[in-house]
Design a protein around this motif. Structure first.
Motif, PDB file in Angstrom:
ATOM      1  N   PHE A   1     -17.315   2.460   3.001  1.00 15.52           N
ATOM      2  CA  PHE A   1     -17.198   3.330   4.181  1.00 15.52           C
ATOM      3  C   PHE A   1     -17.217   2.518   5.476  1.00 15.52           C
ATOM      4  O   PHE A   1     -16.379   2.691   6.360  1.00 15.52           O
ATOM      5  N   ASN A   2     -18.177   1.613   5.568  1.00 14.60           N
ATOM      6  CA  ASN A   2     -18.365   0.863   6.812  1.00 14.60           C
ATOM      7  C   ASN A   2     -17.225  -0.128   7.045  1.00 14.60           C
ATOM      8  O   ASN A   2     -16.793  -0.329   8.173  1.00 14.60           O
ATOM      9  N   ALA A   3     -16.738  -0.731   5.964  1.00 18.07           N
ATOM     10  CA  ALA A   3     -15.585  -1.636   6.113  1.00 18.07           C
ATOM     11  C   ALA A   3     -14.363  -0.857   6.572  1.00 18.07           C
ATOM     12  O   ALA A   3     -13.659  -1.270   7.497  1.00 18.07           O
ATOM     13  N   LEU A   4     -14.114   0.292   5.955  1.00 12.72           N
ATOM     14  CA  LEU A   4     -12.915   1.074   6.289  1.00 12.72           C
ATOM     15  C   LEU A   4     -12.959   1.578   7.729  1.00 12.72           C
ATOM     16  O   LEU A   4     -11.959   1.554   8.435  1.00 12.72           O
ATOM     17  N   ARG A   5     -14.140   2.016   8.175  1.00 18.60           N
ATOM     18  CA  ARG A   5     -14.176   2.566   9.541  1.00 18.60           C
ATOM     19  C   ARG A   5     -14.063   1.475  10.599  1.00 18.60           C
ATOM     20  O   ARG A   5     -13.811   1.766  11.751  1.00 18.60           O
ATOM     21  N   HIS A   6     -14.262   0.204  10.187  1.00 19.24           N
ATOM     22  CA  HIS A   6     -14.076  -0.909  11.115  1.00 19.24           C
ATOM     23  C   HIS A   6     -12.810  -1.703  10.810  1.00 19.24           C
ATOM     24  O   HIS A   6     -12.661  -2.837  11.249  1.00 19.24           O
ATOM     25  N   SER A   7     -11.913  -1.117  10.035  1.00 22.74           N
ATOM     26  CA  SER A   7     -10.739  -1.872   9.572  1.00 22.74           C
ATOM     27  C   SER A   7      -9.656  -1.993  10.633  1.00 22.74           C
ATOM     28  O   SER A   7      -8.738  -2.791  10.485  1.00 22.74           O
ATOM     29  N   GLY A   8      -9.733  -1.216  11.684  1.00 21.71           N
ATOM     30  CA  GLY A   8      -8.699  -1.244  12.712  1.00 21.71           C
ATOM     31  C   GLY A   8      -7.553  -0.287  12.414  1.00 21.71           C
ATOM     32  O   GLY A   8      -6.658  -0.106  13.248  1.00 21.71           O
ATOM     33  N   ALA A   9      -7.540   0.327  11.236  1.00 19.26           N
ATOM     34  CA  ALA A   9      -6.484   1.282  10.896  1.00 19.26           C
ATOM     35  C   ALA A   9      -6.768   2.623  11.567  1.00 19.26           C
ATOM     36  O   ALA A   9      -7.922   3.018  11.724  1.00 19.26           O
ATOM     37  N   GLY A  10      -5.696   3.302  11.952  1.00 17.32           N
ATOM     38  CA  GLY A  10      -5.831   4.617  12.581  1.00 17.32           C
ATOM     39  C   GLY A  10      -5.327   5.710  11.661  1.00 17.32           C
ATOM     40  O   GLY A  10      -4.758   5.434  10.593  1.00 17.32           O
ATOM     41  N   PRO A  11      -5.535   6.972  12.038  1.00 18.07           N
ATOM     42  CA  PRO A  11      -5.086   8.099  11.218  1.00 18.07           C
ATOM     43  C   PRO A  11      -3.609   7.988  10.865  1.00 18.07           C
ATOM     44  O   PRO A  11      -2.781   7.671  11.719  1.00 18.07           O
ATOM     45  N   GLY A  12      -3.293   8.215   9.616  1.00 15.14           N
ATOM     46  CA  GLY A  12      -1.899   8.192   9.177  1.00 15.14           C
ATOM     47  C   GLY A  12      -1.376   6.815   8.817  1.00 15.14           C
ATOM     48  O   GLY A  12      -0.286   6.693   8.256  1.00 15.14           O
ATOM     49  N   GLU A  13      -2.119   5.759   9.148  1.00 13.73           N
ATOM     50  CA  GLU A  13      -1.646   4.409   8.841  1.00 13.73           C
ATOM     51  C   GLU A  13      -1.942   4.052   7.384  1.00 13.73           C
ATOM     52  O   GLU A  13      -2.845   4.611   6.761  1.00 13.73           O
ATOM     53  N   VAL A  14      -1.153   3.098   6.886  1.00  8.77           N
ATOM     54  CA  VAL A  14      -1.269   2.729   5.471  1.00  8.77           C
ATOM     55  C   VAL A  14      -2.513   1.861   5.242  1.00  8.77           C
ATOM     56  O   VAL A  14      -2.697   0.834   5.893  1.00  8.77           O
ATOM     57  N   VAL A  15      -3.350   2.309   4.352  1.00  6.48           N
ATOM     58  CA  VAL A  15      -4.528   1.535   3.944  1.00  6.48           C
ATOM     59  C   VAL A  15      -4.524   1.444   2.423  1.00  6.48           C
ATOM     60  O   VAL A  15      -4.418   2.464   1.737  1.00  6.48           O
ATOM     61  N   ALA A  16      -4.609   0.228   1.918  1.00  7.06           N
ATOM     62  CA  ALA A  16      -4.587   0.027   0.467  1.00  7.06           C
ATOM     63  C   ALA A  16      -5.980  -0.325  -0.031  1.00  7.06           C
ATOM     64  O   ALA A  16      -6.712  -1.085   0.614  1.00  7.06           O
ATOM     65  N   ILE A  17      -6.338   0.257  -1.158  1.00  7.95           N
ATOM     66  CA  ILE A  17      -7.607  -0.072  -1.806  1.00  7.95           C
ATOM     67  C   ILE A  17      -7.259  -0.816  -3.090  1.00  7.95           C
ATOM     68  O   ILE A  17      -6.615  -0.258  -3.981  1.00  7.95           O
ATOM     69  N   LEU A  18      -7.658  -2.066  -3.153  1.00 11.17           N
ATOM     70  CA  LEU A  18      -7.373  -2.880  -4.343  1.00 11.17           C
ATOM     71  C   LEU A  18      -8.565  -2.800  -5.297  1.00 11.17           C
ATOM     72  O   LEU A  18      -9.663  -3.232  -4.966  1.00 11.17           O
TER      73      LEU A  18
END
Ligand SMILES: [Zn+2]
Ligand SMILES: [Zn+2]
Length: 339
Positions: free
Chosen positions: A157-174
């Motif tokens: 959770f904490n990594a994702l919320r500080h990832s720099g990605a915004g709503p609708g942007e592509v985020v991949a979980i490996l």
């Protein structure tokens, strides 16, 4: 002297031993927790295998702890007996060193404090925690639901919320294990275009159930090429324990994209030209401190994110650990004390 059960490790690579110990008294700035549940994490192997520098034995592992404040030591403000709280990896901080004064509490310079590593953790009926390490647990979460969120949850959770990605942007979980199955849920609930990457077509249904809008089978597809086809990932959360798997996905980062490494791989090869040509970065992420845990729990209540858990009683800690380490657990294992 009243006694309690504790599961301790007495030497590096030694077995888990169920022992009877005196119930500890909280010192200044600490509270005693009556443990209700404790998650089993891969990082417990640092205690079990003796891989943390300066580790002292015997040691009780466990840093996904949920329980009740049982006694309050001198100098503790804001916590009362009976309150339900949780403790994670971060074992507290001083509040006065330079790092703390800059708000980087996780990097506190006065001491390394890790629950279950530098002090005894939650594989026991009771444990002592510094008050700065304590998160409040919302009533909507059971102790079993809440426990894995104290490490696997907060870390993703904490990594994702500080990832720099915004709503609708592509985020991949490996990876789609203990960390990844939470990462996919959080990413989807945060409004990212969530791509799950795992081995085998059989995991697609689960990934989609958890909220992934896309699935990449990295056994038959080139994950970097697939991500590039989608315009590239603004963030990749790398939860796996294989440096090769991370490297094979890295090429899917968008311009200004960031790979957040939360799986402790021995080494990771990156192509500097690829990084600097697209201003991309590879970054580590520390799980977080108690307030980040509290945010994780609150967000999980709000959005319905839950860990999928196997539950075993404290006495079966050894078996629980084996299930976790062998990768057989679906997806986290939680020990309960019956308290
Ligand atoms: Zn952990
Ligand atoms: Zn400090």
């Amino acid at each position: 002297m009243p006694k309690m059960r504790a599961v301790q490790v007495s030497r590096a690579k030694g077995p888990f031993e169920i022992v009877e110990r005196d119930i500890p008294e909280p010192g200044s700035g600490s509270v005693r927790i009556k443990v209700q549940a404790c998650g089993v994490c891969h990082s417990d192997s640092l205690t079990k295998e003796g891989m943390f520098p300066g580790l002292e034995y015997p040691r009780v592992p466990g840093h996904e702890v949920i329980g009740l404040v049982d006694a309050v030591g001198p100098g503790v403000a804001g916590l009362t007996v009976g309150e339900r709280i949780g403790v994670g990896w971060n074992g507290g901080y001083c509040g006065y060193c330079e790092a703390c004064r800059r708000g980087d509490f996780f990097a506190c310079q006065t001491a390394t404090r890790v629950t279950g590593i530098t002090s005894d953790g939650g594989y026991a009926d009771y444990m002592i925690a510094q008050s700065s390490a304590v998160a409040r647990v919302p009533k909507e979460l059971s102790e079993i639901d809440a426990a894995p969120l104290m490490c696997a949850g907060i870390t993703t959770f904490n990594a994702l919320r500080h990832s720099g990605a915004g709503p609708g942007e592509v985020v991949a979980i490996l990876g789609l294990g203990g960390l990844g199955h939470l990462g996919v849920q959080y990413a989807a609930k945060m409004g990212f275009k969530t791509v799950a990457i795992a081995r085998g077509q059989d995991k697609e249904a689960l990934a989609r159930k958890l909220g992934a809008s896309h699935y990449i089978d990295n056994q038959t597809q080139d994950p970097a090429a697939e991500l590039a086809r989608m315009g590239g990932a603004k963030a990749i959360l790398a939860t796996v324990t294989s440096g090769d798997a991370m490297r094979s996905v890295l090429g899917g980062l968008a311009v200004n994209g960031t790979m957040l490494v939360i799986g402790a791989v021995p080494s990771l090869e990156v192509n500097p030209l690829f990084l600097l040509g697209g201003r991309r970065s590879v970054k580590g992420w520390y799980s977080g401190t108690s307030i980040d845990s509290q945010d994780t729990l609150r967000f999980s209540v709000l959005t319905g994110v839950r860990s999928m858990n196997e539950v075993l009683p404290l006495e079966r800690a050894s078996e629980a650990y084996e299930r976790m380490m062998s990768g057989k657990a679906r997806f986290r294992v939680v020990l309960t004390t019956g308290n």
